[in-house]
Design a protein around this motif. Structure first.
Motif, PDB file in Angstrom:
ATOM      1  N   ILE A 100       0.819  -1.216   0.000  1.00 26.56           N
ATOM      2  CA  ILE A 100       0.000   0.000   0.000  1.00 26.56           C
ATOM      3  C   ILE A 100       0.853   1.265   0.000  1.00 26.56           C
ATOM      4  CG2 ILE A 100      -1.753   1.313   1.243  1.00 26.56           C
ATOM      5  CD1 ILE A 100      -2.768  -1.384   2.352  1.00 26.56           C
ATOM      6  N   THR A 101       1.705   1.421   1.011  1.00 28.88           N
ATOM      7  CA  THR A 101       2.513   2.638   1.104  1.00 28.88           C
ATOM      8  C   THR A 101       3.506   2.754  -0.050  1.00 28.88           C
ATOM      9  OG1 THR A 101       2.264   2.623   3.512  1.00 28.88           O
ATOM     10  CG2 THR A 101       3.996   4.014   2.603  1.00 28.88           C
ATOM     11  N   PRO A 102       4.220   1.673  -0.450  1.00 27.60           N
ATOM     12  CA  PRO A 102       5.084   1.796  -1.634  1.00 27.60           C
ATOM     13  C   PRO A 102       4.328   2.235  -2.885  1.00 27.60           C
ATOM     14  CG  PRO A 102       5.664  -0.171  -0.409  1.00 27.60           C
ATOM     15  CD  PRO A 102       4.425   0.375   0.233  1.00 27.60           C
ATOM     16  N   LEU A 103       3.087   1.761  -3.059  1.00 26.91           N
ATOM     17  CA  LEU A 103       2.297   2.189  -4.207  1.00 26.91           C
ATOM     18  C   LEU A 103       1.976   3.678  -4.127  1.00 26.91           C
ATOM     19  CD1 LEU A 103      -0.268  -0.686  -4.919  1.00 26.91           C
ATOM     20  CD2 LEU A 103       1.407   0.268  -6.511  1.00 26.91           C
ATOM     21  N   TYR A 104       1.558   4.132  -2.939  1.00 24.77           N
ATOM     22  CA  TYR A 104       1.286   5.556  -2.757  1.00 24.77           C
ATOM     23  C   TYR A 104       2.529   6.397  -3.057  1.00 24.77           C
ATOM     24  CZ  TYR A 104      -3.397   5.326  -0.661  1.00 24.77           C
ATOM     25  OH  TYR A 104      -4.739   5.155  -0.450  1.00 24.77           O
ATOM     26  N   LEU A 105       3.659   5.988  -2.514  1.00 30.61           N
ATOM     27  CA  LEU A 105       4.905   6.733  -2.716  1.00 30.61           C
ATOM     28  C   LEU A 105       5.278   6.771  -4.196  1.00 30.61           C
ATOM     29  CD1 LEU A 105       7.005   5.375   0.302  1.00 30.61           C
ATOM     30  CD2 LEU A 105       5.786   7.560   0.138  1.00 30.61           C
ATOM     31  N   SER A 106       5.069   5.646  -4.883  1.00 29.09           N
ATOM     32  CA  SER A 106       5.378   5.574  -6.306  1.00 29.09           C
ATOM     33  C   SER A 106       4.447   6.481  -7.115  1.00 29.09           C
ATOM     34  CB  SER A 106       5.247   4.128  -6.791  1.00 29.09           C
ATOM     35  OG  SER A 106       5.424   4.045  -8.183  1.00 29.09           O
ATOM     36  N   LEU A 107       3.159   6.467  -6.766  1.00 29.70           N
ATOM     37  CA  LEU A 107       2.186   7.289  -7.487  1.00 29.70           C
ATOM     38  C   LEU A 107       2.446   8.776  -7.303  1.00 29.70           C
ATOM     39  CD1 LEU A 107      -1.047   5.209  -6.725  1.00 29.70           C
ATOM     40  CD2 LEU A 107      -0.002   5.541  -8.976  1.00 29.70           C
ATOM     41  N   TYR A 108       2.894   9.153  -6.103  1.00 28.85           N
ATOM     42  CA  TYR A 108       3.182  10.564  -5.827  1.00 28.85           C
ATOM     43  C   TYR A 108       4.617  10.943  -6.182  1.00 28.85           C
ATOM     44  CZ  TYR A 108      -1.255  11.182  -3.369  1.00 28.85           C
ATOM     45  OH  TYR A 108      -2.585  11.273  -3.064  1.00 28.85           O
ATOM     46  N   GLY A 109       5.455   9.946  -6.481  1.00 27.79           N
ATOM     47  CA  GLY A 109       6.834  10.215  -6.869  1.00 27.79           C
ATOM     48  C   GLY A 109       7.699  10.739  -5.737  1.00 27.79           C
ATOM     49  N   VAL A 110       7.497  10.218  -4.533  1.00 31.61           N
ATOM     50  CA  VAL A 110       8.255  10.675  -3.373  1.00 31.61           C
ATOM     51  C   VAL A 110       8.838   9.473  -2.629  1.00 31.61           C
ATOM     52  CG1 VAL A 110       6.910  12.798  -3.052  1.00 31.61           C
ATOM     53  CG2 VAL A 110       6.145  10.672  -1.972  1.00 31.61           C
ATOM     54  N   THR A 111       9.710   9.749  -1.671  1.00 33.82           N
ATOM     55  CA  THR A 111      10.280   8.704  -0.832  1.00 33.82           C
ATOM     56  C   THR A 111       9.578   8.687   0.516  1.00 33.82           C
ATOM     57  OG1 THR A 111      11.952  10.155   0.134  1.00 33.82           O
ATOM     58  CG2 THR A 111      12.524   9.023  -1.928  1.00 33.82           C
ATOM     59  N   ALA A 112       9.765   7.603   1.246  1.00 33.90           N
ATOM     60  CA  ALA A 112       9.153   7.495   2.575  1.00 33.90           C
ATOM     61  C   ALA A 112       9.666   8.588   3.495  1.00 33.90           C
ATOM     62  CB  ALA A 112       9.434   6.110   3.164  1.00 33.90           C
ATOM     63  N   GLN A 113      10.962   8.870   3.434  1.00 39.14           N
ATOM     64  CA  GLN A 113      11.558   9.856   4.336  1.00 39.14           C
ATOM     65  C   GLN A 113      11.023  11.260   4.045  1.00 39.14           C
ATOM     66  OE1 GLN A 113      13.748   8.748   6.831  1.00 39.14           O
ATOM     67  NE2 GLN A 113      13.311  10.773   7.670  1.00 39.14           N
ATOM     68  N   SER A 114      10.881  11.594   2.760  1.00 33.82           N
ATOM     69  CA  SER A 114      10.417  12.941   2.419  1.00 33.82           C
ATOM     70  C   SER A 114       8.914  13.096   2.629  1.00 33.82           C
ATOM     71  CB  SER A 114      10.772  13.258   0.963  1.00 33.82           C
ATOM     72  OG  SER A 114      10.097  12.386   0.074  1.00 33.82           O
ATOM     73  N   PHE A 115       8.143  12.040   2.385  1.00 32.16           N
ATOM     74  CA  PHE A 115       6.682  12.132   2.470  1.00 32.16           C
ATOM     75  C   PHE A 115       6.174  11.876   3.889  1.00 32.16           C
ATOM     76  CE2 PHE A 115       2.329  10.451   1.737  1.00 32.16           C
ATOM     77  CZ  PHE A 115       1.795  11.544   1.070  1.00 32.16           C
ATOM     78  N   LEU A 116       6.767  10.885   4.564  1.00 36.84           N
ATOM     79  CA  LEU A 116       6.300  10.509   5.897  1.00 36.84           C
ATOM     80  C   LEU A 116       7.141  11.112   7.017  1.00 36.84           C
ATOM     81  CD1 LEU A 116       5.731   6.702   5.131  1.00 36.84           C
ATOM     82  CD2 LEU A 116       3.970   8.474   5.243  1.00 36.84           C
ATOM     83  N   GLY A 117       8.335  11.590   6.651  1.00 33.03           N
ATOM     84  CA  GLY A 117       9.218  12.149   7.666  1.00 33.03           C
ATOM     85  C   GLY A 117       9.899  11.091   8.512  1.00 33.03           C
ATOM     86  N   ARG A 118       9.881   9.860   8.064  1.00 32.06           N
ATOM     87  CA  ARG A 118      10.485   8.750   8.804  1.00 32.06           C
ATOM     88  C   ARG A 118      10.693   7.565   7.859  1.00 32.06           C
ATOM     89  NH1 ARG A 118       7.854   8.512  13.333  1.00 32.06           N
ATOM     90  NH2 ARG A 118       6.533  10.347  13.011  1.00 32.06           N
ATOM     91  N   SER A 119      11.419   6.583   8.319  1.00 36.55           N
ATOM     92  CA  SER A 119      11.633   5.384   7.510  1.00 36.55           C
ATOM     93  C   SER A 119      10.351   4.553   7.468  1.00 36.55           C
ATOM     94  CB  SER A 119      12.769   4.540   8.097  1.00 36.55           C
ATOM     95  OG  SER A 119      12.375   4.010   9.356  1.00 36.55           O
ATOM     96  N   MET A 120      10.298   3.622   6.541  1.00 38.14           N
ATOM     97  CA  MET A 120       9.122   2.761   6.422  1.00 38.14           C
ATOM     98  C   MET A 120       8.921   1.934   7.690  1.00 38.14           C
ATOM     99  SD  MET A 120       6.672   1.928   4.274  1.00 38.14           S
ATOM    100  CE  MET A 120       7.223   2.101   2.584  1.00 38.14           C
TER     101      MET A 120
END
Length: 198
Positions: A133-153
């Motif tokens: 789920i989260t990898p798909l969201y990150l891929s669709l928005y073109g961002v990384t977990a650290q930049s989008f969530l502010g933390r590691s997966m």
């Protein structure tokens, strides 16, 4: 027989519509993940399941998710979210139904059903968010977990997904227990009386 089937179909449709509406009324639970919100759309699904059976509950959850997808727009992000919501609801509600039905008068069965449902939902959502789920969201928005969530997966799953789903499960279970004790018996009686007059 035909009238009872129509009554069941109407009941499922109404509960699915109520569930879809409730998905728009949510509230954040944890400051660490304010975008994760609790709603009570599982309650109509559980009512449908306990009134009409497990298959009806699954169909209610499916129609609810389809309605929500139509209302929010069939974007890839919404599709991912609604598929995950459908699967999480199914895994949460089915154990409760089967444990409750095995001995509705025994508190140990109710507790076992609630605990099993909460753990099934939490484990599924944790694994699904980490790998899909989260990898798909990150891929669709073109961002990384650290930049989008502010933390590691790993941190996101540990401090966000796991506690959120545990608390959500407890809250929804408490609300459903009120329905189960006070409202479901009345609904069952009304349903039977209507069925007898048809």
């Amino acid at each position: 027989m035909r009238n009872s089937k129509v009554q069941k179909m109407v009941g499922v449709a109404m509960l699915a519509a109520l569930g879809a509406a409730l998905q728009f009324v949510g509230f954040p639970l944890l400051p660490a993940v304010p975008f994760l919100k609790v709603d009570f759309s599982d309650i109509p699904v559980m009512i449908s399941m306990f009134l009409y059976g497990p298959l009806a509950g699954i169909v209610t959850a499916f129609i609810r998710s389809i309605l929500h997808l139509v209302l929010t727009g069939p974007s890839p992000q919404n599709m991912v979210g609604d598929v995950a919501s459908f699967l999480a609801t199914t895994l949460f509600t089915l154990p409760m139904y089967y444990f409750f039905k095995r001995g509705s008068h025994k508190m140990i069965n109710k507790v076992s059903g609630i605990v099993t449902g909460i753990l099934a939902m939490t484990i599924f959502m944790s694994v699904a968010n980490y790998f899909v789920i989260t990898p798909l969201y990150l891929s669709l928005y073109g961002v990384t977990a650290q930049s989008f969530l502010g933390r590691s997966m790993e941190s996101y799953i540990a401090v966000g997904i796991v506690p959120f789903n545990l608390l959500k499960g407890v809250i929804i279970s408490v609300v459903f227990m009120v329905f189960y004790a006070k409202i479901l018996p009345w609904l069952s009686r009304k349903q039977s009386s209507v069925g007898n007059t048809l």
